[in-house]
Design an enzyme around this catalytic site. Structure first.
Site, PDB file in Angstrom:
ATOM      1  N   ASN A  14     -12.058 106.439-130.913  1.00  0.00           N
ATOM      2  CA  ASN A  14     -10.681 106.924-130.979  1.00  0.00           C
ATOM      3  C   ASN A  14     -10.273 107.465-129.614  1.00  0.00           C
ATOM      4  O   ASN A  14     -11.070 107.467-128.684  1.00  0.00           O
ATOM      5  CB  ASN A  14     -10.529 107.961-132.095  1.00  0.00           C
ATOM      6  N   ARG A  15      -9.041 107.920-129.509  1.00  0.00           N
ATOM      7  CA  ARG A  15      -8.477 108.249-128.191  1.00  0.00           C
ATOM      8  C   ARG A  15      -8.779 109.667-127.713  1.00  0.00           C
ATOM      9  O   ARG A  15      -8.253 110.099-126.691  1.00  0.00           O
ATOM     10  CB  ARG A  15      -6.960 108.056-128.212  1.00  0.00           C
TER      11      ARG A  15
END
Ligand code: CTP
Length: 224
Positions: free
Chosen positions: A34-35
Site C-alpha cells: 500500500n502507499r
C-alpha cells in the site's frame, strides 16, 4: 540541543512505534502493498525519543536515517511485524500502531518468479493477523498504553470509534485518507484523536513532525 528535563517526560520509558505499509509476497519479486510512506511513524518515534523515551521503530517502509534515541527494526510482512511487536512489548509503556498493515496476503508464495501467460489469473488471498485485535485480551498488552491509527475515507469518526472499541484501544488517531493534501505519503497530516467517549483533540494540518508532537502531548495528558 537536548530539550529541558521537564520536556523529557518519557525518560527511559520504552515506546514502540510501527510504521509503513507491510508487503505481502506473491513471488520472489512481487508483493501486495500500500502507499504508506512510514513518515508519520518515523516522526512519532523521533518525537518520543526527544521526550526522553527509548523508542523502537518497527517499520515496513524504507528505514529512515539514524535518529538519536531510536532503535529500528525493518520488517516486510504483517506476520513479521506481529512478531517484532510481540517481542518488543514486554516492559513497554506505549505502543503506537501507525503502520498500514495489509489485511490480506497471498495464500502461498511462489518460490520462483511467476511467468507471464495469456488470459486472466486469480490470486487467492487469506486474512493476515490483526496485530492489535490479537493483543486485545492478551497478557502481553497489560500495562501498555495502546494507540491505534484509523485510515478512513467515509464516516471517519464512527468507523474509528468501532475500531477503538473492537481492538480495545486507549486512543485512536483518525486520518482522512480521501484528502489529497494529507493522504498517505504526504508531508503534512491533520488528525482527530478520539477515545471511547468521543473526540479528545483535533490536530490542525501541520507537518507530520508537529502532528507527532501534538499526538504525544495527548498521550501524556492521558498517562498522568
Ligand atoms: N492493524 C493491525 N493489524 C492489521 C490491520 C490493522 O494491527 N492486520 C492496526 C493498524 O496498525 C491501525 C489499526 O489497526 O492502528 C486500524 O487499521 P486500519 O487499516 O484503519 O483498519 P482495519 O482494522 O484494517 O480495518 P479496515 O481496513 O476495514 O478499515
Amino acid at each position: 540541543m537536548a530539550p529541558p528535563a521537564e520536556e523529557r517526560w518519557l525518560n527511559g520509558d520504552v515506546v514502540v512505534v510501527t510504521a509503513g505499509g507491510t508487503r505481502e509476497p506473491i513471488d520472489p519479486v512481487r508483493y501486495i502493498g500500500n502507499r504508506s510512506s512510514g513518515k508519520m511513524g518515523n516522526e512519532l518515534a523521533a518525537a518520543a525519543a526527544r521526550a526522553g523515551a527509548h523508542a523502537l521503530l518497527i517499520t515496513a517502509a524504507e528505514v529512515p536515517p539514524e535518529m538519536p534515541g531510536v532503535d529500528m527494526i525493518r520488517v516486510d510482512t504483517a506476520e513479521q511485524m506481529n512478531s517484532a511487536v510481540r517481542t518488543a512489548l514486554p516492559g513497554a509503556r506505549i505502543l503506537i500502531m501507525a503502520a498500514a498493515v495489509a489485511d490480506w496476503r497471498p495464500v502461498g508464495v511462489a518460490s520462483h518468479k511467476l511467468k507471464k501467460r495469456p488470459g486472466t489469473w486469480t490470486l487467492e488471498l487469506v486474512p493476515t493477523v490483526d496485530i492489535l485485535a490479537a493483543l486485545r485480551d492478551d497478557q502481553a498488552r497489560r500495562g501498555v498504553f495502546v494507540v491505534g491509527f484509523a485510515a478512513e475515507s467515509d464516516d471517519a469518526l464512527a468507523n474509528a470509534h468501532t475500531k477503538l472499541r473492537d481492538k480495545a484501544l486507549d486512543l485512536i488517531v483518525v486520518n482522512d485518507i480521501s484528502r489529497s493534501d494529507i493522504a498517505m505519503g504526504a508531508d503534512d497530516n491533520e488528525v482527530t484523536v478520539i477515545d471511547s467517549e468521543g473526540v479528545v483533540e483535533s490536530i490542525a494540518r501541520a507537518p507530520k513532525a508537529a502532528v507527532a508532537t501534538a499526538i504525544l502531548r495527548v498521550i501524556r495528558s492521558r498517562l498522568r
